[in-house]
Design an enzyme around this catalytic site. Sequence first.
Site, PDB file in Angstrom:
ATOM      1  N   GLN A  72      -8.176   1.164 -15.969  1.00  0.00           N
ATOM      2  CA  GLN A  72      -9.644   0.816 -15.390  1.00  0.00           C
ATOM      3  C   GLN A  72     -10.361   2.254 -14.826  1.00  0.00           C
ATOM      4  O   GLN A  72      -9.816   3.058 -14.156  1.00  0.00           O
ATOM      5  CB  GLN A  72      -9.311   0.091 -14.072  1.00  0.00           C
ATOM      6  CG  GLN A  72     -10.910  -0.426 -13.377  1.00  0.00           C
ATOM      7  CD  GLN A  72     -10.621  -1.181 -11.970  1.00  0.00           C
ATOM      8  OE1 GLN A  72      -9.513  -0.995 -11.372  1.00  0.00           O
ATOM      9  NE2 GLN A  72     -11.584  -1.885 -11.589  1.00  0.00           N
ATOM     10  N   GLY A 120     -13.925  -2.719  -8.451  1.00  0.00           N
ATOM     11  CA  GLY A 120     -13.402  -4.107  -7.861  1.00  0.00           C
ATOM     12  C   GLY A 120     -12.558  -4.722  -8.588  1.00  0.00           C
ATOM     13  O   GLY A 120     -12.142  -4.189  -9.799  1.00  0.00           O
ATOM     14  N   GLY A 159      -5.975   0.326  -7.467  1.00  0.00           N
ATOM     15  CA  GLY A 159      -6.269   1.061  -6.168  1.00  0.00           C
ATOM     16  C   GLY A 159      -5.596   1.906  -5.801  1.00  0.00           C
ATOM     17  O   GLY A 159      -4.385   2.258  -6.086  1.00  0.00           O
ATOM     18  N   ALA A 189      -3.156  -2.621 -10.372  1.00  0.00           N
ATOM     19  CA  ALA A 189      -2.376  -1.481  -9.509  1.00  0.00           C
ATOM     20  C   ALA A 189      -3.183  -0.455  -9.561  1.00  0.00           C
ATOM     21  O   ALA A 189      -2.720   0.714  -9.368  1.00  0.00           O
ATOM     22  CB  ALA A 189      -1.222  -1.435 -10.296  1.00  0.00           C
ATOM     23  N   TYR A 241      33.154  23.357  -7.566  1.00  0.00           N
ATOM     24  CA  TYR A 241      31.820  24.181  -8.120  1.00  0.00           C
ATOM     25  C   TYR A 241      31.990  25.495  -7.984  1.00  0.00           C
ATOM     26  O   TYR A 241      32.425  25.944  -6.696  1.00  0.00           O
ATOM     27  CB  TYR A 241      30.818  23.372  -7.325  1.00  0.00           C
ATOM     28  CG  TYR A 241      29.373  24.051  -7.672  1.00  0.00           C
ATOM     29  CD1 TYR A 241      29.006  23.856  -8.929  1.00  0.00           C
ATOM     30  CD2 TYR A 241      28.414  24.432  -6.666  1.00  0.00           C
ATOM     31  CE1 TYR A 241      27.661  24.491  -9.184  1.00  0.00           C
ATOM     32  CE2 TYR A 241      27.308  24.800  -6.998  1.00  0.00           C
ATOM     33  CZ  TYR A 241      26.866  24.843  -8.013  1.00  0.00           C
ATOM     34  OH  TYR A 241      25.561  25.478  -8.750  1.00  0.00           O
ATOM     35  N   ARG A 255      -5.031   4.436   2.716  1.00  0.00           N
ATOM     36  CA  ARG A 255      -4.608   4.228   3.803  1.00  0.00           C
ATOM     37  C   ARG A 255      -2.974   4.450   3.748  1.00  0.00           C
ATOM     38  O   ARG A 255      -2.403   4.635   4.935  1.00  0.00           O
ATOM     39  CB  ARG A 255      -4.610   2.931   4.524  1.00  0.00           C
ATOM     40  CG  ARG A 255      -5.989   2.612   5.162  1.00  0.00           C
ATOM     41  CD  ARG A 255      -6.471   1.111   5.393  1.00  0.00           C
ATOM     42  NE  ARG A 255      -5.317   0.674   6.383  1.00  0.00           N
ATOM     43  CZ  ARG A 255      -4.947  -0.681   6.295  1.00  0.00           C
ATOM     44  NH1 ARG A 255      -5.701  -1.545   5.602  1.00  0.00           N
ATOM     45  NH2 ARG A 255      -4.340  -1.158   7.280  1.00  0.00           N
ATOM     46  N   ASP A 262       0.660  -4.808  -4.900  1.00  0.00           N
ATOM     47  CA  ASP A 262       0.942  -4.335  -3.613  1.00  0.00           C
ATOM     48  C   ASP A 262       1.431  -5.520  -2.882  1.00  0.00           C
ATOM     49  O   ASP A 262       1.451  -5.473  -1.660  1.00  0.00           O
ATOM     50  CB  ASP A 262      -0.431  -3.663  -2.853  1.00  0.00           C
ATOM     51  CG  ASP A 262      -1.435  -4.629  -2.581  1.00  0.00           C
ATOM     52  OD1 ASP A 262      -1.564  -5.831  -3.007  1.00  0.00           O
ATOM     53  OD2 ASP A 262      -2.534  -3.965  -2.200  1.00  0.00           O
TER      54      ASP A 262
HETATM   55  C1  UD1 Z   1      -8.226  -8.606  -1.925  1.00  0.00           C
HETATM   56  C2  UD1 Z   1      -9.145  -9.702  -2.082  1.00  0.00           C
HETATM   57  C3  UD1 Z   1      -8.993 -10.614  -0.893  1.00  0.00           C
HETATM   58  C4  UD1 Z   1      -7.603 -11.161  -0.320  1.00  0.00           C
HETATM   59  C5  UD1 Z   1      -6.698  -9.706  -0.409  1.00  0.00           C
HETATM   60  C6  UD1 Z   1      -5.245 -10.067  -0.423  1.00  0.00           C
HETATM   61  C7  UD1 Z   1     -10.869  -9.399  -3.631  1.00  0.00           C
HETATM   62  C8  UD1 Z   1     -12.354  -9.142  -3.720  1.00  0.00           C
HETATM   63  N1  UD1 Z   1     -10.553  -9.366  -2.429  1.00  0.00           N
HETATM   64  O1  UD1 Z   1      -8.866  -7.628  -0.718  1.00  0.00           O
HETATM   65  O2  UD1 Z   1      -9.737 -11.928  -0.853  1.00  0.00           O
HETATM   66  O3  UD1 Z   1      -7.636 -11.556   0.785  1.00  0.00           O
HETATM   67  O4  UD1 Z   1      -6.841  -9.107  -1.521  1.00  0.00           O
HETATM   68  O5  UD1 Z   1      -4.496  -8.931  -0.203  1.00  0.00           O
HETATM   69  O6  UD1 Z   1     -10.179  -9.442  -4.709  1.00  0.00           O
HETATM   70  N2  UD1 Z   1      -7.469  -3.134  -7.606  1.00  0.00           N
HETATM   71  C9  UD1 Z   1      -7.901  -2.550  -8.887  1.00  0.00           C
HETATM   72  N3  UD1 Z   1      -9.003  -2.021  -9.215  1.00  0.00           N
HETATM   73  C10 UD1 Z   1     -10.045  -2.103  -8.242  1.00  0.00           C
HETATM   74  C11 UD1 Z   1      -9.968  -2.627  -7.018  1.00  0.00           C
HETATM   75  C12 UD1 Z   1      -8.494  -2.949  -6.520  1.00  0.00           C
HETATM   76  O7  UD1 Z   1      -6.861  -2.302  -9.540  1.00  0.00           O
HETATM   77  O8  UD1 Z   1     -11.296  -1.728  -8.646  1.00  0.00           O
HETATM   78  C13 UD1 Z   1      -6.324  -3.457  -7.136  1.00  0.00           C
HETATM   79  C14 UD1 Z   1      -5.528  -2.876  -6.129  1.00  0.00           C
HETATM   80  O9  UD1 Z   1      -4.508  -1.736  -6.684  1.00  0.00           O
HETATM   81  C15 UD1 Z   1      -4.675  -3.928  -5.469  1.00  0.00           C
HETATM   82  C16 UD1 Z   1      -5.307  -5.119  -5.761  1.00  0.00           C
HETATM   83  O10 UD1 Z   1      -6.509  -4.711  -6.802  1.00  0.00           O
HETATM   84  O11 UD1 Z   1      -3.340  -3.922  -5.968  1.00  0.00           O
HETATM   85  C17 UD1 Z   1      -6.178  -5.643  -4.618  1.00  0.00           C
HETATM   86  O12 UD1 Z   1      -7.074  -4.545  -4.091  1.00  0.00           O
HETATM   87  P1  UD1 Z   1      -7.393  -4.250  -2.529  1.00  0.00           P
HETATM   88  O13 UD1 Z   1      -8.362  -3.241  -2.637  1.00  0.00           O
HETATM   89  O14 UD1 Z   1      -6.139  -4.081  -1.971  1.00  0.00           O
HETATM   90  O15 UD1 Z   1      -8.107  -5.668  -2.040  1.00  0.00           O
HETATM   91  P2  UD1 Z   1      -8.447  -6.074  -0.496  1.00  0.00           P
HETATM   92  O16 UD1 Z   1      -9.350  -5.530   0.002  1.00  0.00           O
HETATM   93  O17 UD1 Z   1      -6.844  -6.096   0.018  1.00  0.00           O
HETATM   94 CA    CA Z   2      -4.784  -5.268  -0.535  1.00  0.00          CA
END
Ligand code: UD1
Ligand code: CA
Length: 453
Positions: free
Chosen positions: A78, A83, A14, A12, A375, A18, A108
Amino acid sequence: MTEVPALAIILAAGKGTRMKSALPKVMHRLAGASLIAHVLGASKAAGIERICIVVAPGMDEVGSSASAVQPKLDVFVQEKQLGTADAVKAAQQALENFQGHVLVLYGDTPLLRAETIEAARNELHAGADLVVLGFETDTPAGYGRLLLDERGCLTGIREEKDASEAERAITLCNSGIMGFRAAGTLLDLLGRIGKNNAKGEFYLTDAVALARGDRLEARMIKANAEEVLGVNSRAELAAAEEAMQRRLRLAFMDAGVTMTAPDTVYFSHDTRIGKDVVIEPHVIFGPKVVIEDGATIRAFSHIEGAHIGKDAVVGPFARLRPGADLAREAHVGNFVEIKQAEIGEGAKVNHLTYIGDASIGARANIGAGTITCNYDGFAKHKTEIGEGAFIGSNTSLVAPVKIGEGAYIGSGSVITKDVAPDALALTRTPQEERQGWAAKLRRRLTRGGNKKT
Ligand code: UD1
Ligand code: CA
C-alpha cells in the site's frame, strides 16, 4: 468443514507510531513469534487456502518473515497509508481473480483463534453477505462502535472520532475482523467508500452502511474481548503476552503437564511437551524446545532450542542453549550450561559446569566445575566423552579432545590430549607434605609475640 475456498487479507501497513520502535509494529514478538505470524497461524489453522498481506513501502522484512511462516503468500504494498479500505484495495488484483469467502484480518490482533475465524465463515455459509466480529468492553475508547437497529440488526460502524456522544456510550465495538461472502461484493463496496470523515481516511468500516443500503445482509457475531485485543502500544503488547501465556499454560495443563506455579512459567509459541512432565516455578522457554514424557524441569531454569528426553531431570538453575540434546534419564543440575551437546542416557552433569560442542556417552559422570574449553578465540572444537567415563571435579577439557569409554580423569586436571578407554589421566602436580610444619610455624609466631620484623 467447507467446500467454499477462502482468501484472507491481513493488513499490516500501519506504522504503529505508538510503539516508538525501529521495527514495524507487526514484527514485535509474542511468545517468541511475530504478531503477524500468530495471525498467519490462525488463518492456516482455520483452513484458509489463500493468504495475502498488505505492507507499507520499505517493510520488506515483514513480507519475507511472513513468507518463512507461510510459503504460499502474496505480498501487496500500500503506497500511502490512506486508511483500512485503501489497504484492502492494495490487494485488488488477488480479489479480482477469486471466487469465495474473503476475510479481512488485522496484523495487530495476535490472539485471534482459528475457531473464531471459522465462526465468521459459518455466518457467510448461512447466507450473510458481510459479517463483522464485534466485542463488548467497558473501555471502548479508540474502537469503532457497532450501530444496531431496533431489531438488533447491524446497520453501520461509527469510528470514535466521528461518533456523537450517544454513540460513544455504546460498548459494543468493532474488532476490525470482517468477512465477505463474495470477493465481487467487497470490490464493489470498496469502489464506493469515500473519505468524508474526521480522519480523512478511507474506512473499511463504511462497507457496512453501504451494504445495508444495497439491502445486503450484514451480520455481527461476538468474540471474546481479549481475543481481539489490538496491539498499538508496548503496554498492549505486554497485555497480549500475558493473555497468550495464560492460554499456553492452560493448554499444557489440559494436555497432562503439571505446573506448581503456572503463572511463573513462560512458554514459546512452539514449545512441545509430553505427558506427566513436571515444571517447577520460574522456568522460561525460548523457541524450539521439545520435552519428552516424564521429564522434570526444576525451578529457575532457562531453556531454548533443546531436546529433553524421557524422564530426564533439568535444574534447578540450569541453562540449556540451542543444540542441547538430553537422552532419557539424563540429569543436568544447578548452575550448569549446556550448548550444542548430546548428553547420553543416564549421564549426570550435576553441578557448576559448562558443556559446549560435546558428546557425552551414556552413564558418564561429569564432576562439579568441569569446563569444556571449546573456543580458542577463532574456532569451536569438539569434546567427546565415552560411555561410563568419570570426569573428576574442576577438570578443564581443552578441545578437540576425546576421553575413552570408562576412562577416569583425576580432579583438577587440564586435559589437552586424548585419553584411552579405561585409563586414568591426571595432570596435577604431585602433593607434597611436610610433617609438623604448621605446628612449628604457630610456635614461632607466638613466641615472637607476633612482632613485625
Ligand atoms: C480499526 C477500525 C476500528 C476498530 C479497530 C479495532 C477502521 C477505520 N477502524 O481502528 O473500527 O475498532 O481497528 O482494532 O478500520 N492499516 C493499513 N493501512 C492503512 C491503515 C491501517 O494497513 O492505511 C492496518 C494497520 O497496520 C492495522 C489495521 O490496518 O493492522 C488497523 O489499523 P489501525 O490504524 O490500527 O486502526 P484502528 O484505529 O485501530
Ligand atoms: Ca489498531
